[in-house]
Design a protein around this motif. Structure first.
Motif, PDB file in Angstrom:
ATOM      1  N   ASP A 173       0.843  -1.216   0.000  1.00 53.72           N
ATOM      2  CA  ASP A 173       0.000   0.000   0.000  1.00 53.72           C
ATOM      3  C   ASP A 173       0.868   1.253   0.000  1.00 53.72           C
ATOM      4  O   ASP A 173       0.801   2.088   0.895  1.00 53.72           O
ATOM      5  CB  ASP A 173      -0.937   0.031   1.215  1.00 53.72           C
ATOM      6  N   VAL A 174       1.692   1.363  -1.028  1.00 51.59           N
ATOM      7  CA  VAL A 174       2.719   2.398  -1.071  1.00 51.59           C
ATOM      8  C   VAL A 174       2.208   3.655  -1.753  1.00 51.59           C
ATOM      9  O   VAL A 174       1.585   3.589  -2.816  1.00 51.59           O
ATOM     10  CB  VAL A 174       3.945   1.910  -1.876  1.00 51.59           C
ATOM     11  N   GLU A 175       2.491   4.782  -1.145  1.00 54.97           N
ATOM     12  CA  GLU A 175       2.270   6.048  -1.826  1.00 54.97           C
ATOM     13  C   GLU A 175       3.639   6.600  -2.188  1.00 54.97           C
ATOM     14  O   GLU A 175       4.474   6.824  -1.311  1.00 54.97           O
ATOM     15  CB  GLU A 175       1.534   7.032  -0.918  1.00 54.97           C
ATOM     16  N   GLU A 176       3.855   6.800  -3.490  1.00 52.14           N
ATOM     17  CA  GLU A 176       5.128   7.367  -3.941  1.00 52.14           C
ATOM     18  C   GLU A 176       4.920   8.836  -4.269  1.00 52.14           C
ATOM     19  O   GLU A 176       3.961   9.200  -4.943  1.00 52.14           O
ATOM     20  CB  GLU A 176       5.640   6.641  -5.187  1.00 52.14           C
ATOM     21  N   THR A 177       5.831   9.672  -3.803  1.00 49.99           N
ATOM     22  CA  THR A 177       5.785  11.103  -4.119  1.00 49.99           C
ATOM     23  C   THR A 177       7.075  11.466  -4.840  1.00 49.99           C
ATOM     24  O   THR A 177       8.158  11.204  -4.337  1.00 49.99           O
ATOM     25  CB  THR A 177       5.671  11.943  -2.829  1.00 49.99           C
ATOM     26  N   VAL A 178       6.950  12.030  -6.042  1.00 54.44           N
ATOM     27  CA  VAL A 178       8.127  12.495  -6.782  1.00 54.44           C
ATOM     28  C   VAL A 178       8.034  14.009  -6.874  1.00 54.44           C
ATOM     29  O   VAL A 178       7.011  14.548  -7.294  1.00 54.44           O
ATOM     30  CB  VAL A 178       8.165  11.901  -8.213  1.00 54.44           C
ATOM     31  N   THR A 179       9.104  14.677  -6.453  1.00 56.77           N
ATOM     32  CA  THR A 179       9.121  16.141  -6.499  1.00 56.77           C
ATOM     33  C   THR A 179      10.024  16.582  -7.637  1.00 56.77           C
ATOM     34  O   THR A 179      11.126  16.065  -7.790  1.00 56.77           O
ATOM     35  CB  THR A 179       9.652  16.706  -5.166  1.00 56.77           C
ATOM     36  N   MET A 180       9.536  17.495  -8.468  1.00 54.54           N
ATOM     37  CA  MET A 180      10.418  18.014  -9.523  1.00 54.54           C
ATOM     38  C   MET A 180      10.197  19.502  -9.719  1.00 54.54           C
ATOM     39  O   MET A 180       9.146  20.035  -9.420  1.00 54.54           O
ATOM     40  CB  MET A 180      10.213  17.264 -10.826  1.00 54.54           C
ATOM     41  N   VAL A 181      11.247  20.127 -10.233  1.00 53.74           N
ATOM     42  CA  VAL A 181      11.179  21.556 -10.492  1.00 53.74           C
ATOM     43  C   VAL A 181      10.998  21.748 -11.990  1.00 53.74           C
ATOM     44  O   VAL A 181      11.799  21.270 -12.777  1.00 53.74           O
ATOM     45  CB  VAL A 181      12.465  22.259 -10.012  1.00 53.74           C
ATOM     46  N   GLU A 182       9.927  22.391 -12.371  1.00 56.75           N
ATOM     47  CA  GLU A 182       9.717  22.681 -13.788  1.00 56.75           C
ATOM     48  C   GLU A 182       9.867  24.172 -14.017  1.00 56.75           C
ATOM     49  O   GLU A 182       9.622  24.975 -13.127  1.00 56.75           O
ATOM     50  CB  GLU A 182       8.308  22.236 -14.214  1.00 56.75           C
ATOM     51  N   ILE A 183      10.269  24.503 -15.246  1.00 54.10           N
ATOM     52  CA  ILE A 183      10.430  25.907 -15.584  1.00 54.10           C
ATOM     53  C   ILE A 183       9.247  26.324 -16.454  1.00 54.10           C
ATOM     54  O   ILE A 183       8.991  25.726 -17.486  1.00 54.10           O
ATOM     55  CB  ILE A 183      11.751  26.138 -16.371  1.00 54.10           C
ATOM     56  N   ASP A 184       8.530  27.323 -16.029  1.00 55.07           N
ATOM     57  CA  ASP A 184       7.411  27.825 -16.816  1.00 55.07           C
ATOM     58  C   ASP A 184       7.936  28.367 -18.151  1.00 55.07           C
ATOM     59  O   ASP A 184       8.862  29.181 -18.179  1.00 55.07           O
ATOM     60  CB  ASP A 184       6.689  28.934 -16.040  1.00 55.07           C
TER      61      ASP A 184
END
Lengths: 93, 96, 133
Positions: free
Chosen positions: B51-62
């Motif tokens: 029952d895993v919740e994976e969170t990926v954080t990334m920085v995008e450039i507008d």
């Protein structure tokens, strides 16, 4: 050797292997070795358009060291079995 | 097989043994985080979580304003094997 | 799952290291490397690290819908740079929807692609510079 033994029980089942370069491959687990190198048959690549070089690949060997995750088939996970095996391994047995 | 010895913490991995069948937080390389129930691990910190919740954080450039936008993607996975070499830390469950 | 306990394997049941690729010997393979390059060749030898000997190797470069193959000859690939080995389905070769072009044309396309990526990078860098003022 816990995970080697465990993955051997999954041979013939469908898994999705997600690599450190973000390539994700779904296929039937054909074999695994003690380095957790993995062979998959009848593969399909998630987001195939992005990886056109995989279009003519049907079966593949994935080096264990490049694996990030393996998504397991829910029906093949016996949590009690894993707990027991983990405790045994932690005791060094 | 439960003996008193089972609850002692002698080395770092003993703390993880005590987290078996409990919800743990795992921080991984590449700005990834997992929260899920720990079902198996070995000395390399290879793990199976449920029952895993994976969170990926990334920085995008507008594209227009060139401002940095921090994006987080979440997904749920029923059972996940995690290769130990990507693990930065494992945090045992918070007991309240 | 049939067994009630997950027993460690018997020592004699563990295959000796370095046999994983026996079935792939003498086959035409596509090897993806960690830097993203794709090498096609016939596997003639390997070891437990997945060091490989590829005969008749060529690099396949794909840019958009075009591709080219650059002959490399005999290659030894260091195992730690191997991401995956794919068995090529000759019935699906070359991949549908891709057009074979010359080495010069694909290098040109690659340069154009890199320039476009770099352009994005420099624009961003300029704006970061403005932020610092």
């Amino acid at each position: 050797m816990l995970f080697y033994s465990y993955f051997k029980t999954l041979v013939g089942k469908e898994v999705t292997v997600e690599l450190k370069n973000d390539l994700a491959i779904t296929g039937t687990l054909h074999s695994v070795d003690q380095y957790l190198n993995i062979k998959l048959n009848n593969i399909r690549v998630v987001n195939e358009q992005k990886y056109p070089h995989m279009l003519s690949v049907r079966a593949c060997f994935v080096r264990g060291s490049v694996v990030r995750f393996i998504l397991l088939p829910p029906g093949s996970v016996d949590v009690e079995l894993l707990h027991d095996a983990t405790r045994r391994e932690a005791r060094g047995g | 097989m439960a003996t008193e010895e089972d609850n002692t913490v002698r080395e770092p991995l003993d703390l993880i043994r005590l987290s078996l069948d409990e919800k743990v937080y795992v921080k991984l390389k590449g700005e990834r985080e997992l929260r899920g129930k720990l079902h198996a691990y070995d000395q390399h910190l290879n793990m199976i979580l449920g029952d895993v919740e994976e969170t990926v954080t990334m920085v995008e450039i507008d594209e227009e304003t060139f401002e940095e936008i921090i994006k987080t993607n979440k997904r749920m996975v029923p059972y996940l094997f995690v290769r130990g070499d990507g693990v930065i830390l494992v945090s045992p469950p918070l007991r309240s | 799952m049939d067994g009630q306990v997950l027993l460690p394997p018997n020592i004699e049941d563990i295959p000796p290291p370095g046999l994983a690729l026996v079935e792939e010997l003498d086959k035409l393979l596509l090897v993806q490397l960690r830097d993203g390059r794709k090498i096609i060749g016939t596997l003639r030898s390997f070891d437990q690290f997945a060091n490989l000997v590829l005969q008749g190797a060529k690099e396949r470069i794909i840019v958009g819908t075009q591709y080219a193959e650059i002959p490399l000859g005999l290659h030894v690939v260091r195992g730690e740079n191997v991401v995956l080995l794919g068995e090529l389905d000759l019935a699906r070769e070359p991949p549908a929807g891709l057009e074979l072009v010359s080495e010069a044309a694909i290098k040109q396309a690659q340069r154009a692609e890199r320039e476009a990526d770099k352009m994005k990078g420099t624009l961003r860098a300029r704006f970061d510079f403005l932020d610092d003022i």
